[in-house]
Design a protein around this motif. Structure first.
Motif, PDB file in Angstrom:
ATOM      1  N   ASN A   1       0.818  -1.201   0.000  1.00 14.37           N
ATOM      2  CA  ASN A   1       0.000   0.000   0.000  1.00 14.37           C
ATOM      3  C   ASN A   1       0.856   1.256   0.000  1.00 14.37           C
ATOM      4  N   SER A   2       2.129   1.130   0.383  1.00 14.39           N
ATOM      5  CA  SER A   2       2.999   2.304   0.435  1.00 14.39           C
ATOM      6  C   SER A   2       3.471   2.728  -0.953  1.00 14.39           C
ATOM      7  N   ASP A   3       3.307   1.869  -1.965  1.00 13.51           N
ATOM      8  CA  ASP A   3       3.646   2.228  -3.344  1.00 13.51           C
ATOM      9  C   ASP A   3       2.365   2.221  -4.173  1.00 13.51           C
ATOM     10  N   PRO A   4       1.675   3.363  -4.221  1.00 16.62           N
ATOM     11  CA  PRO A   4       0.369   3.412  -4.884  1.00 16.62           C
ATOM     12  C   PRO A   4       0.415   3.021  -6.361  1.00 16.62           C
ATOM     13  N   THR A   5       1.509   3.323  -7.046  1.00 13.74           N
ATOM     14  CA  THR A   5       1.585   3.004  -8.478  1.00 13.74           C
ATOM     15  C   THR A   5       1.605   1.502  -8.692  1.00 13.74           C
ATOM     16  N   LYS A   6       2.481   0.794  -7.979  1.00 10.54           N
ATOM     17  CA  LYS A   6       2.545  -0.671  -8.120  1.00 10.54           C
ATOM     18  C   LYS A   6       1.253  -1.323  -7.643  1.00 10.54           C
TER      19      LYS A   6
END
Length: 195
Positions: free
Chosen positions: A10-15
């Motif tokens: 969740n900390s990398d919204p793009t991935k």
């Protein structure tokens, strides 16, 4: 707990968004293989929510665990039924042998009475066998029904859309179709090395 999909959190919204889109498009493709009556009931929102639930791989692990438990339960119940069947076969063979031995030592004037008694004994055994098999089958159905409830509960608590405790045949079929989608997607991802 480590992410089942490294780099997808969740900390990398793009991935996270890419993975969601990938899972959603895969689910949409898989849904085309379902009967049209179920395709119509699986809205875009339901598939999107399912894709979200699948992002980190936890649901795959839960489904696999539930399948393992179900297979062990089925095997155990099958073995119990086979054991009962073997016990019944042994009882029948024992009775047939006892009857043969009695016929060989029977005096001719008692033959009709002996055969009548033996027939009654055989019928009583058959009634007992049928009743014990019926009770065993009822036990098996009750245990499998309980497994379904346990699975529904577990998947509902895990946040998998479409899962809740129900005995409605249409809803059960929908849940089975959702599970099939999850399993097919899991298989596809494991073959491609994504899992």
């Amino acid at each position: 707990m480590m992410d089942a999909y490294p780099g997808v959190s969740n900390s990398d919204p793009t991935k996270h968004q890419e993975r969601h889109y990938y899972l959603l498009s895969e689910l949409q493709a898989l849904v085309k293989g379902l009967p049209s009556s179920f395709q119509q009931r699986l809205s875009y929102n339901t598939l999107s929510d399912l894709a979200l639930a699948l992002i980190d791989g936890t649901v795959y692990e839960i489904v696999q665990g539930l399948l393992d438990i179900q297979h062990l339960t089925e095997k155990n119940l099958y073995n119990q039924r086979q054991k009962l069947h073997c016990e019944h076969q042994a009882l029948k063979q024992e009775l047939v042998k006892k009857h043969k031995d009695a016929l060989q030592t029977c005096k001719s004037h008692n033959l009709a009475l002996l055969k009548s008694n033996q027939q009654a004994e055989l019928e009583a055994l058959e009634v007992r066998v049928r009743e014990e098999q019926r009770m065993m089958d009822k036990k098996i159905v009750a245990e499998m029904d309980q497994k379904v409830i346990d699975q529904q509960n577990t998947l509902e608590k895990a946040g998998v859309p479409g899962f809740y405790v129900t005995t409605n045949p249409q809803e059960l079929m929908m849940q089975m179709n959702l599970l099939e989608l999850i399993l097919k997607l899991q298989q596809k991802e494991s073959q491609s090395g994504a899992i």
